[in-house]
Write an enzyme that holds these catalytic residues in place. Structure first.
Site, PDB file in Angstrom:
ATOM      1  N   ARG A 160      47.724  29.513  50.624  1.00  0.00           N
ATOM      2  CA  ARG A 160      46.866  29.309  51.800  1.00  0.00           C
ATOM      3  C   ARG A 160      46.314  30.678  52.165  1.00  0.00           C
ATOM      4  O   ARG A 160      47.065  31.618  52.446  1.00  0.00           O
ATOM      5  CB  ARG A 160      47.657  28.725  52.962  1.00  0.00           C
ATOM      6  CG  ARG A 160      46.920  28.846  54.293  1.00  0.00           C
ATOM      7  CD  ARG A 160      47.515  28.024  55.390  1.00  0.00           C
ATOM      8  NE  ARG A 160      47.262  26.609  55.168  1.00  0.00           N
ATOM      9  CZ  ARG A 160      47.401  25.676  56.111  1.00  0.00           C
ATOM     10  NH1 ARG A 160      47.806  26.000  57.328  1.00  0.00           N
ATOM     11  NH2 ARG A 160      47.148  24.401  55.847  1.00  0.00           N
TER      12      ARG A 160
ATOM     13  N   HIS B 213      40.016  22.356  51.816  1.00  0.00           N
ATOM     14  CA  HIS B 213      41.399  21.944  52.060  1.00  0.00           C
ATOM     15  C   HIS B 213      41.655  20.675  51.223  1.00  0.00           C
ATOM     16  O   HIS B 213      41.808  19.573  51.762  1.00  0.00           O
ATOM     17  CB  HIS B 213      41.605  21.666  53.554  1.00  0.00           C
ATOM     18  CG  HIS B 213      43.046  21.684  53.994  1.00  0.00           C
ATOM     19  ND1 HIS B 213      44.094  21.853  53.113  1.00  0.00           N
ATOM     20  CD2 HIS B 213      43.599  21.549  55.229  1.00  0.00           C
ATOM     21  CE1 HIS B 213      45.237  21.825  53.792  1.00  0.00           C
ATOM     22  NE2 HIS B 213      44.972  21.648  55.067  1.00  0.00           N
TER      23      HIS B 213
ATOM     24  N   GLN C  53      44.663  18.224  51.844  1.00  0.00           N
ATOM     25  CA  GLN C  53      44.455  17.440  53.061  1.00  0.00           C
ATOM     26  C   GLN C  53      43.581  16.229  52.750  1.00  0.00           C
ATOM     27  O   GLN C  53      43.889  15.097  53.161  1.00  0.00           O
ATOM     28  CB  GLN C  53      43.797  18.321  54.133  1.00  0.00           C
ATOM     29  CG  GLN C  53      43.577  17.608  55.445  1.00  0.00           C
ATOM     30  CD  GLN C  53      44.885  17.229  56.116  1.00  0.00           C
ATOM     31  OE1 GLN C  53      45.729  18.076  56.339  1.00  0.00           O
ATOM     32  NE2 GLN C  53      45.058  15.948  56.437  1.00  0.00           N
TER      33      GLN C  53
ATOM     34  N   ASP D  19      38.358  17.355  63.548  1.00  0.00           N
ATOM     35  CA  ASP D  19      39.234  18.511  63.355  1.00  0.00           C
ATOM     36  C   ASP D  19      38.948  19.501  64.485  1.00  0.00           C
ATOM     37  O   ASP D  19      37.965  19.334  65.236  1.00  0.00           O
ATOM     38  CB  ASP D  19      38.957  19.137  61.969  1.00  0.00           C
ATOM     39  CG  ASP D  19      39.909  20.291  61.643  1.00  0.00           C
ATOM     40  OD1 ASP D  19      40.981  20.409  62.274  1.00  0.00           O
ATOM     41  OD2 ASP D  19      39.571  21.096  60.741  1.00  0.00           O
TER      42      ASP D  19
ATOM     43  N   CYS E  74      43.530  16.096  60.784  1.00  0.00           N
ATOM     44  CA  CYS E  74      44.449  16.796  59.872  1.00  0.00           C
ATOM     45  C   CYS E  74      45.625  17.406  60.620  1.00  0.00           C
ATOM     46  O   CYS E  74      46.656  17.687  60.024  1.00  0.00           O
ATOM     47  CB  CYS E  74      43.694  17.851  59.095  1.00  0.00           C
ATOM     48  SG  CYS E  74      42.932  19.101  60.149  1.00  0.00           S
TER      49      CYS E  74
ATOM     50  N   ARG F 141      50.727  13.868  53.399  1.00  0.00           N
ATOM     51  CA  ARG F 141      50.559  15.189  52.741  1.00  0.00           C
ATOM     52  C   ARG F 141      51.674  15.396  51.722  1.00  0.00           C
ATOM     53  O   ARG F 141      51.445  15.854  50.605  1.00  0.00           O
ATOM     54  CB  ARG F 141      50.611  16.316  53.786  1.00  0.00           C
ATOM     55  CG  ARG F 141      49.382  16.441  54.680  1.00  0.00           C
ATOM     56  CD  ARG F 141      48.176  16.948  53.920  1.00  0.00           C
ATOM     57  NE  ARG F 141      48.408  18.240  53.289  1.00  0.00           N
ATOM     58  CZ  ARG F 141      48.356  19.432  53.904  1.00  0.00           C
ATOM     59  NH1 ARG F 141      48.036  19.494  55.174  1.00  0.00           N
ATOM     60  NH2 ARG F 141      48.579  20.552  53.253  1.00  0.00           N
TER      61      ARG F 141
HETATM   62  N1   CP Z   1      46.838  20.003  58.291  1.00  0.00           N
HETATM   63  C1   CP Z   1      47.457  21.148  57.935  1.00  0.00           C
HETATM   64  O1   CP Z   1      47.172  21.749  56.905  1.00  0.00           O
HETATM   65  O2   CP Z   1      48.418  21.557  58.796  1.00  0.00           O
HETATM   66  P1   CP Z   1      49.169  22.949  58.810  1.00  0.00           P
HETATM   67  O3   CP Z   1      48.169  23.998  59.204  1.00  0.00           O
HETATM   68  O4   CP Z   1      50.258  22.790  59.816  1.00  0.00           O
HETATM   69  O5   CP Z   1      49.709  23.237  57.441  1.00  0.00           O
HETATM   70  N1  NVA Z   2      40.026  23.613  60.046  1.00  0.00           N
HETATM   71  C1  NVA Z   2      41.377  23.993  60.373  1.00  0.00           C
HETATM   72  C2  NVA Z   2      42.355  23.156  59.635  1.00  0.00           C
HETATM   73  C3  NVA Z   2      43.799  23.457  59.902  1.00  0.00           C
HETATM   74  C4  NVA Z   2      44.736  22.631  59.090  1.00  0.00           C
HETATM   75  C5  NVA Z   2      41.582  25.467  60.062  1.00  0.00           C
HETATM   76  O1  NVA Z   2      41.106  25.941  59.030  1.00  0.00           O
HETATM   77  O2  NVA Z   2      42.206  26.148  60.870  1.00  0.00           O
END
Ligand code: CP
Ligand code: NVA
Length: 318
Positions: free
Chosen positions: A115, A142, A145, A237, A277, A305
């Site tokens: 990530r 993502h 997701q 989101d 998400c 997930r």
């Molecule tokens: N939806 C998602 O990726 O959640 P986190 O940021 O908690 O991993």
């Molecule tokens: N769009 C959000 C998703 C988090 C899971 C971000 O990137 O912070």
């Protein structure tokens, strides 16, 4: 469409999951079919140690609840182990090149989940890795997701055919991957984003090409009230994604008319579900009434997930 028939398909030619762009429709459906199978096995307590003794390195340059817990628990259930690696503890955080990080980690582990910020970091990591690399969120995409999102849609509605997914809000990383997944699997899309917060044009081009190829309709609106008519799922989101904190006030102002509230969801189909998400900001992109309401499927979606990533890891790291 019966997902069960995809269980038997042996062809899965992906080395990594950097995004869904290079995945075929069949490969995505195969991931979903295996995810449902593994979900059932896990619920019934049937062992499914498909990755016995394997190690997944999990590099986090941003915060996470779901991604960390789902990958770490998922690899454990498959008989392997996860290694949580925070970039602030890694030498990468002190400037060690991605290339060296990738070569070293992949010499000892069987898969890498990352990530991070730029999509190019994930791509560089994959370039030098001898093992599969999985994108656990970048500023652009993502994909894990999106796989859980379409799995949840299928779990509730039982089909993608003739159905409509509606995304309302910021045209961000989650929206990009969701739209690509829908374009691949044959789920029509309605999009409502403010003009200044539309998805990335390059991504939009790729998604539209994929949609055309698969006969998927994409309708773009600036008014969410029009976009949700006929929707079987409404997805939103956060307005401020990780790394965009400096723009929070500007984004709030631009997106305030895009909140998913009870009046908006009432305009969609009666059995329309609400998806997010998570993490969510109640009172901003969604009201408490909607996210905590009977149409909300956000906790099934979060749990999925784990199931979908177990399937993905099993197919990539076998
Ligand atoms: N939806 C998602 O990726 O959640 P986190 O940021 O908690 O991993
Ligand atoms: N769009 C959000 C998703 C988090 C899971 C971000 O990137 O912070």
């Amino acid at each position: 469409m019966d997902l069960k028939k995809y269980k038997a398909k042996a062809k899965f030619n992906q080395k990594h999951c950097l995004g869904l762009e290079g995945y075929t429709t069949d490969e995505i459906l195969q991931v979903l079919a295996l995810a449902f199978e593994l979900k059932e096995k896990q619920k019934k307590g049937i062992p499914h140690k498909l990755l016995e003794g394997k190690t997944l390195a999990m590099i986090f340059e941003k915060s996470s609840t779901r991604t960390r817990v789902s990958f770490e628990t998922g690899i454990f259930q498959l008989g392997g182990q996860g290694l949580f690696l925070s970039s602030s503890d890694l030498q990468m955080g002190r400037g060690e090149p991605i290339k060296d990080t990738s070569k070293v980690i992949s010499s000892m582990c069987d898969g890498i989940m990352i990530r991070t910020f730029a999509q190019s970091i994930v791509e560089e990591l994959a370039e030098y890795s001898s093992v599969p690399v999985i994108n656990g969120l970048t500023d652009l995409l993502h994909p894990c997701q999106a796989l859980a999102d379409v799995m949840t849609f299928y779990e509730v509605h039982g089909t993608f055919e003739g159905k409509l997914m509606c995304y309302v809000g910021d045209g961000n990383n989650v929206a990009h991957s969701l739209m690509m997944a829908c374009a691949k699997i044959g789920l029509d899309l309605a999009l409502a984003c403010p003009e200044d917060h539309m998805p990335d044009p390059e991504m939009m081009k790729k998604i539209s090409q994929e949609a055309t190829k698969n006969g998927v309709a994409i309708s773009i609106y600036d008014d969410p009230k029009k976009a949700v008519i006929g929707a079987d799922a409404i997805y939103t989101d956060v307005w401020t994604s990780m790394g965009q904190e400096a723009d929070a006030a500007k984004k709030q102002a631009a997106l305030s008319a895009y909140q998913v509230d009870e009046a908006l969801i009432a305009r969609a189909n009666d059995d329309c579900i609400f998806l997010h998400c998570l993490p969510a900001h109640r009172g901003e992109e969604v009201t408490s009434g909607v996210i905590d309401g009977v149409q909300s499927a956000v906790y099934i979606q979060a749990e999925n997930r784990m199931h979908v990533q177990k399937a993905l890891m099993a197919l990539l790291m076998k």
